[in-house]
Design a protein around this motif. Sequence first.
Motif: not given
Length: 125
Positions: A42, A46, A50
């Motif tokens: 996870t 992320q 980004t």
Amino acid sequence: VEADPGGAGISQFRVMRILRVTRLIRVVRVSRIIRFIRALRTLVNQILFTMKSLVWAMLLLGLVIFLFAIIFTQSVSSYRIDNIEKAGMPRNVGDFTDPLSHFWGSLPRSMLTLYKAITGGISWE
């Protein structure tokens, strides 16, 4: 001097026991890491999402620097042409002796000056 065959067998047995113990320790470590793999996956996802936003922000920043560099370079060029024609001096395009021409005399120099100004690379004293 003859080697003792019984002693060699015992040392090999000890080596095999040590190898088995280290393998068992590895399995225990892997089982601990498996709990964190979902959280790690996870987190990596992320960070990658980004990065996409970061690339677009850097592209926008580069475009803004480019546009302002064009404006400043055009203004300095116009100023130099007007002042040189009024003074009757010969035009020397590559002359970067004065600070105005040094920082804003060409488009790449203007972009570099703006980048340095943003990042604190130029002392404006």
